[in-house]
Design an enzyme around this catalytic site. Structure first.
Site, PDB file in Angstrom:
ATOM      1  N   VAL A  30     100.105  60.347  80.387  1.00 14.71           N
ATOM      2  CA  VAL A  30     100.677  61.418  81.224  1.00 14.71           C
ATOM      3  C   VAL A  30      99.887  62.703  81.024  1.00 14.71           C
ATOM      4  O   VAL A  30      99.679  63.141  79.890  1.00 14.71           O
ATOM      5  CB  VAL A  30     102.165  61.673  80.869  1.00 14.71           C
ATOM      6  CG1 VAL A  30     102.718  62.832  81.698  1.00 14.71           C
ATOM      7  CG2 VAL A  30     103.006  60.433  81.083  1.00 14.71           C
TER       8      VAL A  30
ATOM      9  N   GLU B 270      92.436  56.850  90.624  1.00 15.40           N
ATOM     10  CA  GLU B 270      92.714  55.485  90.184  1.00 15.40           C
ATOM     11  C   GLU B 270      91.740  54.530  90.880  1.00 15.40           C
ATOM     12  O   GLU B 270      91.153  54.870  91.918  1.00 15.40           O
ATOM     13  CB  GLU B 270      94.152  55.094  90.557  1.00 15.40           C
ATOM     14  CG  GLU B 270      95.205  55.893  89.835  1.00 15.40           C
ATOM     15  CD  GLU B 270      95.088  55.780  88.315  1.00 15.40           C
ATOM     16  OE1 GLU B 270      95.176  54.682  87.789  1.00 15.40           O
ATOM     17  OE2 GLU B 270      94.892  56.814  87.665  1.00 15.40           O
TER      18      GLU B 270
ATOM     19  N   ASP C 152     101.379  57.322  91.336  1.00 18.23           N
ATOM     20  CA  ASP C 152     100.904  57.611  89.977  1.00 18.23           C
ATOM     21  C   ASP C 152     101.743  58.742  89.353  1.00 18.23           C
ATOM     22  O   ASP C 152     102.206  58.619  88.208  1.00 18.23           O
ATOM     23  CB  ASP C 152      99.419  58.010  90.049  1.00 18.23           C
ATOM     24  CG  ASP C 152      98.852  58.421  88.705  1.00 18.23           C
ATOM     25  OD1 ASP C 152      98.540  57.523  87.903  1.00 18.23           O
ATOM     26  OD2 ASP C 152      98.737  59.640  88.448  1.00 18.23           O
TER      27      ASP C 152
ATOM     28  N   GLU D 206     100.128  58.958  74.591  1.00 20.48           N
ATOM     29  CA  GLU D 206      99.978  60.367  75.005  1.00 20.48           C
ATOM     30  C   GLU D 206      99.056  60.477  76.229  1.00 20.48           C
ATOM     31  O   GLU D 206      99.296  61.296  77.131  1.00 20.48           O
ATOM     32  CB  GLU D 206      99.412  61.192  73.840  1.00 20.48           C
ATOM     33  CG  GLU D 206      99.194  62.657  74.131  1.00 20.48           C
ATOM     34  CD  GLU D 206     100.491  63.405  74.397  1.00 20.48           C
ATOM     35  OE1 GLU D 206     101.296  63.551  73.476  1.00 20.48           O
ATOM     36  OE2 GLU D 206     100.692  63.854  75.551  1.00 20.48           O
TER      37      GLU D 206
ATOM     38  N   THR E  88      85.679  54.630  83.114  1.00 20.98           N
ATOM     39  CA  THR E  88      85.683  56.093  82.965  1.00 20.98           C
ATOM     40  C   THR E  88      86.290  56.497  81.619  1.00 20.98           C
ATOM     41  O   THR E  88      85.701  57.259  80.851  1.00 20.98           O
ATOM     42  CB  THR E  88      86.506  56.727  84.115  1.00 20.98           C
ATOM     43  OG1 THR E  88      85.929  56.325  85.345  1.00 20.98           O
ATOM     44  CG2 THR E  88      86.505  58.236  84.029  1.00 20.98           C
ATOM     45  N   VAL E  89      87.484  55.976  81.316  1.00 19.75           N
ATOM     46  CA  VAL E  89      88.206  56.407  80.111  1.00 19.75           C
ATOM     47  C   VAL E  89      87.618  55.749  78.860  1.00 19.75           C
ATOM     48  O   VAL E  89      87.331  56.427  77.865  1.00 19.75           O
ATOM     49  CB  VAL E  89      89.716  56.079  80.254  1.00 19.75           C
ATOM     50  CG1 VAL E  89      90.452  56.349  78.949  1.00 19.75           C
ATOM     51  CG2 VAL E  89      90.327  56.897  81.391  1.00 19.75           C
TER      52      VAL E  89
ATOM     53  N   LYS F 290     104.460  58.788  86.038  1.00 19.43           N
ATOM     54  CA  LYS F 290     104.386  59.759  84.929  1.00 19.43           C
ATOM     55  C   LYS F 290     105.697  60.525  84.812  1.00 19.43           C
ATOM     56  O   LYS F 290     106.172  60.794  83.707  1.00 19.43           O
ATOM     57  CB  LYS F 290     103.220  60.720  85.164  1.00 19.43           C
ATOM     58  CG  LYS F 290     101.849  60.040  85.066  1.00 19.43           C
ATOM     59  CD  LYS F 290     100.780  60.948  85.636  1.00 19.43           C
ATOM     60  CE  LYS F 290      99.391  60.381  85.479  1.00 19.43           C
ATOM     61  NZ  LYS F 290      98.396  61.075  86.304  1.00 19.43           N
TER      62      LYS F 290
ATOM     63  N   GLY G 226      90.249  62.614  84.327  1.00 21.05           N
ATOM     64  CA  GLY G 226      88.834  62.585  83.957  1.00 21.05           C
ATOM     65  C   GLY G 226      88.657  61.982  82.578  1.00 21.05           C
ATOM     66  O   GLY G 226      89.564  62.039  81.735  1.00 21.05           O
TER      67      GLY G 226
ATOM     68  N   GLY H 102      85.558  60.754  88.682  1.00 21.65           N
ATOM     69  CA  GLY H 102      86.320  59.855  87.795  1.00 21.65           C
ATOM     70  C   GLY H 102      87.781  60.225  87.659  1.00 21.65           C
ATOM     71  O   GLY H 102      88.450  59.779  86.721  1.00 21.65           O
TER      72      GLY H 102
HETATM   73  P1  NAP Z   1      87.952  52.179  85.418  1.00 20.55           P
HETATM   74  O1  NAP Z   1      86.866  53.168  85.393  1.00 20.55           O
HETATM   75  O2  NAP Z   1      88.157  51.367  86.659  1.00 20.55           O
HETATM   76  O3  NAP Z   1      87.749  51.199  84.163  1.00 20.55           O
HETATM   77  C1  NAP Z   1      88.479  50.037  83.987  1.00 20.55           C
HETATM   78  C2  NAP Z   1      87.782  49.201  82.920  1.00 20.55           C
HETATM   79  O4  NAP Z   1      88.557  48.052  82.625  1.00 20.55           O
HETATM   80  C3  NAP Z   1      86.411  48.698  83.350  1.00 20.55           C
HETATM   81  O5  NAP Z   1      85.528  48.746  82.247  1.00 20.55           O
HETATM   82  C4  NAP Z   1      86.662  47.250  83.763  1.00 20.55           C
HETATM   83  O6  NAP Z   1      85.536  46.405  83.530  1.00 20.55           O
HETATM   84  C5  NAP Z   1      87.781  46.875  82.816  1.00 20.55           C
HETATM   85  N1  NAP Z   1      88.705  45.877  83.359  1.00 20.55           N
HETATM   86  C6  NAP Z   1      89.628  46.048  84.333  1.00 20.55           C
HETATM   87  N2  NAP Z   1      90.322  44.922  84.547  1.00 20.55           N
HETATM   88  C7  NAP Z   1      89.821  44.016  83.680  1.00 20.55           C
HETATM   89  C8  NAP Z   1      90.120  42.653  83.396  1.00 20.55           C
HETATM   90  N3  NAP Z   1      91.088  42.002  84.057  1.00 20.55           N
HETATM   91  N4  NAP Z   1      89.427  42.041  82.419  1.00 20.55           N
HETATM   92  C9  NAP Z   1      88.456  42.682  81.749  1.00 20.55           C
HETATM   93  N5  NAP Z   1      88.128  43.976  81.954  1.00 20.55           N
HETATM   94  C10 NAP Z   1      88.814  44.628  82.906  1.00 20.55           C
HETATM   95  O7  NAP Z   1      89.368  52.865  85.132  1.00 20.55           O
HETATM   96  P2  NAP Z   1      89.634  54.220  84.311  1.00 20.55           P
HETATM   97  O8  NAP Z   1      89.565  55.370  85.245  1.00 20.55           O
HETATM   98  O9  NAP Z   1      88.849  54.231  83.080  1.00 20.55           O
HETATM   99  O10 NAP Z   1      91.192  54.031  83.993  1.00 20.55           O
HETATM  100  C11 NAP Z   1      91.631  53.122  83.020  1.00 20.55           C
HETATM  101  C12 NAP Z   1      93.126  53.356  82.746  1.00 20.55           C
HETATM  102  O11 NAP Z   1      93.316  54.696  82.308  1.00 20.55           O
HETATM  103  C13 NAP Z   1      94.011  53.204  83.984  1.00 20.55           C
HETATM  104  O12 NAP Z   1      95.252  52.704  83.570  1.00 20.55           O
HETATM  105  C14 NAP Z   1      94.182  54.639  84.475  1.00 20.55           C
HETATM  106  O13 NAP Z   1      95.382  54.828  85.202  1.00 20.55           O
HETATM  107  C15 NAP Z   1      94.237  55.376  83.159  1.00 20.55           C
HETATM  108  N6  NAP Z   1      93.848  56.786  83.227  1.00 20.55           N
HETATM  109  C16 NAP Z   1      92.747  57.164  83.909  1.00 20.55           C
HETATM  110  C17 NAP Z   1      92.379  58.498  83.918  1.00 20.55           C
HETATM  111  C18 NAP Z   1      91.181  58.988  84.680  1.00 20.55           C
HETATM  112  O14 NAP Z   1      91.068  60.200  84.849  1.00 20.55           O
HETATM  113  N7  NAP Z   1      90.294  58.112  85.129  1.00 20.55           N
HETATM  114  C19 NAP Z   1      93.155  59.429  83.236  1.00 20.55           C
HETATM  115  C20 NAP Z   1      94.282  59.004  82.534  1.00 20.55           C
HETATM  116  C21 NAP Z   1      94.624  57.674  82.537  1.00 20.55           C
HETATM  117  P3  NAP Z   1      84.138  46.630  84.316  1.00 20.55           P
HETATM  118  O15 NAP Z   1      83.620  47.955  83.816  1.00 20.55           O
HETATM  119  O16 NAP Z   1      83.270  45.501  83.914  1.00 20.55           O
HETATM  120  O17 NAP Z   1      84.492  46.660  85.764  1.00 20.55           O
HETATM  121  N1  HSE Z   2      94.355  59.244  88.723  1.00 17.16           N
HETATM  122  C1  HSE Z   2      95.029  60.054  87.757  1.00 17.16           C
HETATM  123  C2  HSE Z   2      95.088  61.468  88.249  1.00 17.16           C
HETATM  124  C3  HSE Z   2      94.315  59.990  86.437  1.00 17.16           C
HETATM  125  O1  HSE Z   2      94.361  61.812  89.186  1.00 17.16           O
HETATM  126  O2  HSE Z   2      95.890  62.249  87.722  1.00 17.16           O
HETATM  127  C4  HSE Z   2      95.048  60.669  85.312  1.00 17.16           C
HETATM  128  O3  HSE Z   2      96.226  59.965  84.998  1.00 17.16           O
END
Ligand code: NAP
Ligand code: HSE
Length: 408
Positions: free
Chosen positions: A133, A190, A201, A130, A15-16, A205, A302, A187
C-alpha cells in the site's frame, strides 16, 4: 564483517524485484550497520530468464522453477510477481518450509492476507506487506503500531500513483493515452493497467487499510469503485473554474460502526490537504480520536520506492521484530457479509448537454452553472447519489457527475 547473513529468494524480478536487488547491492552495509545482519539475494524466479534486466553487479541464480526458491536455504521469500495465484500457493509453501514472507502485492494481501497470516502463526514466521500500500510511504507500520491505541474515524488518501500521474498530466494538457504510456514507461502501472485506471488497485489498498484501521474484515467488494476513464480535459477545466482539482480519492470512514468505503474521482478544493499530491506520489490521511489528524505522503509507485518499503520489512525480519497481529483477519466469514449500502449525500459537479435550468424541474438544487463550448457545467446539491441519478435519468440526456467534497 556481518555477524550473520540473511539469505533472500525473490519471486519476480521485474520493476519491483530488480529494484530490490539494486537497493540491497547499494545499501546492504546500511542494513548490516543497523541490524548486524547482511542481506544477500541468492535466487530469483522469473518467467523468461533470457529477458534483459538491469541488475548491476548481482550474481545470483535465475530460475523458472519455483521450488528452486522455495526449497532452497533462503531465510526470506520476497514475492513481487503479482496476481493471487500461483503467488498464494508459493507463499504458503514458503511458510510451511519455515521461511519468512514479504510481499508488495496488494491483490494477494486483499485476497489471501488472512490465509497467509494464519499460516505464518504456528511456525512463528513473519508475513509483512508494507510495500503493498502506497509504495514507499510507511502506512501499514504506523497504523498497526504507533497509532494502534487510537479510535480511527477516517482514512482518506490518494492510493494509486498511475492514476494520480495521469490526472495531473491531463490537467496540464497531456492526453490520457500519452500520460498512461509515460506511467507505464516509468514502471508505475500494473502489468494490466486497467487495474489502475478502473480504480481496482486503489480499492484493494483501501480495503487493506480499512481492515487495519477499523479492526474488522473489509472485503474489496464493499468499496464503491469508479475509475478515471470518464474524466475528460473539460472536467479538469471545469474543476479549475470551481477552485478545485480532480483526484481519484479513496475514503474509508466509520461512524457509529457504519463503514463507508469509496474510490471515486472527486473534486476537492485546491487547498485540501490531498490536493497538492503530485505525479505518482500517494498520501494517506488518518483522523483518530487521540492523535487528531496525521498525513503520510511520498512516492507511491515505482521500483525504488517500493523496494525501499520491502527492504524496511526485511530489516524488521533481520531484527526479529514481533509478527504482525491482526485479530480482525481471523474472522472466517470475511467475504460473505453483504456490502453496506453507501449513498453519498453532498454536492456534485455535473457535465451536461442540456440547459442546467432544467435540473431544477427535477427537484435538484442548482448551486452554480455555466455554459461551455461543448455543453454545460453545473454544481447541484446537497443531494444523495441515488436521487441524483434518478433525476438525471429522467432528463434523458448524456451526463457525467463526480462528487465535489468539502474537507471534513
Ligand atoms: P513486473 O515488472 O511485471 O514484474 C513481475 C515479475 O514477476 C517478472 O520478473 C516476471 O517474470 C515474474 N513473474 C510473473 N508471473 C510469474 C510466474 N507465474 N512465474 C514466474 N515468474 C513470474 O511487475 P512489478 O511492477 O514489479 O510488480 C510486481 C508486484 O508488485 C505486483 O503485485 C504489483 O502490484 C506490486 N507493486 C508494484 C509497484 C510498481 O510501482 N510497479 C509498486 C507497488 C507494488 P519475467 O520478468 O520473466 O516476465
Ligand atoms: N500500479 C500501482 C500504482 C503501483 O500506480 O499505484 C503501486 O502499488
Amino acid at each position: 564483517m556481518a555477524d550473520r547473513v540473511i539469505k533472500v529468494g525473490l519471486l519476480g524480478l521485474g520493476t519491483v524485484g530488480s529494484s530490490l536487488v539494486r537497493l540491497l547491492e547499494a545499501n546492504a552495509q546500511e542494513v548490516w550497520r543497523r541490524t548486524g545482519v547482511l542481506p544477500l539475494v541468492t535466487t530469483a524466479l522469473v518467467r523468461d530468464p533470457a529477458k534483459p534486466r538491469n541488475l548491476g553487479s548481482w550474481r545470483g541464480t535465475l530460475t523458472t522453477d519455483p521450488e528452486e526458491v522455495l526449497s532452497s536455504d533462503v531465510d526470506v521469500v520476497v514475492e513481487a510477481m503479482g496476481g493471487v495465484e500461483p503467488a498464494t500457493q508459493y507463499l504458503l509453501r514458503a511458510l510451511e518450509r519455515g521461511k519468512h514472507v514479504l510481499t508488495a502485492n496488494k491483490e494477494l494481501v486483499a485476497g489471501s492476507g488472512p490465509k497467509l497470516l494464519a499460516a505464518a502463526e504456528r511456525p512463528r514466521r513473519m508475513f509483512l506487506f508494507e510495500a503493498s500500500v502506497a509504495g514507499g510511504v510507511p502506512v501499514i507500520g504506523p497504523l498497526t503500531t504507533s497509532l494502534a491505541a487510537n479510535r480511527v474515524s477516517l482514512v482518506e488518501g490518494i492510493l494509486n500513483g498511475t492514476t494520480n500521474f495521469i490526472l495531473d498530466a491531463m490537467r496540464e494538457g497531456a492526453s490520457f493515452e500519452s500520460a498512461l504510456a509515460e506511467a507505464r514507461r516509468r514502471g508505475y502501472a500494473e502489468a494490466d493497467p486497467t487495474e489502475d485506471i478502473k480504480g481496482f488497485d486503489a480499492a484493494r489498498k483501501l480495503a487493506i487499510l480499512a481492515s487495519l484501521a477499523f479492526d474488522r474484515p473489509v472485503p474489496v467488494a464493499w468499496v464503491k469503485t469508479r475509475g478515471i476513464e470518464e474524466v475528460t480535459p473539460e472536467d479538469h477545466q471545469n474543476a479549475a473554474r470551481l477552485g478545485a482539482v480532480i483526484k481519484l480519492l479513496a475514503r474509508a470512514s466509520s461512524e457509529g460502526g457504519r463503514l463507508e468505503l469509496s474510490v471515486v474521482p472527486t473534486l476537492i478544493a485546491a487547498d485540501h490537504p490531498l490536493a497538492a499530491v503530485r505525479g505518482a506520489d500517494n498520501a494517506v490521511r488518518v483522523k483518530a480520536d487521540q492523535v487528531g489528524e496525521v498525513v503520510f505522503s511520498g512516492p507511491g509507485a515505482g521500483g525504488p520506492a517500493t523496494a525501499s518499503a520491502l527492504a524496511g520489512d526485511l530489516v524488521a525480519v533481520a531484527r526479529g521484530a514481533g509478527a504482525l497481529q491482526i485479530p480482525a483477519w481471523k474472522v472466517p466469514t470475511i467475504h460473505e457479509s453483504p456490502a453496506p449500502a453507501f449513498d453519498y449525500r453532498g454536492r456534485y459537479y455535473l457535465r451536461l448537454r442540456i440547459e442546467p435550468d432544467r435540473l431544477r424541474e427535477e427537484g435538484l438544487v442548482l448551486a452554480r452553472s455555466w455554459r461551455r463550448q461543448a455543453g454545460f457545467g453545473a454544481v447541484v446539491g446537497p443531494v444523495g447519489e441515488r436521487e441524483l441519478r434518478r433525476a438525471l435519468r429522467r432528463l434523458g440526456h448524456a451526463y457525467t457527475y463526480f462528487p465535489l467534497r468539502e474537507d471534513d
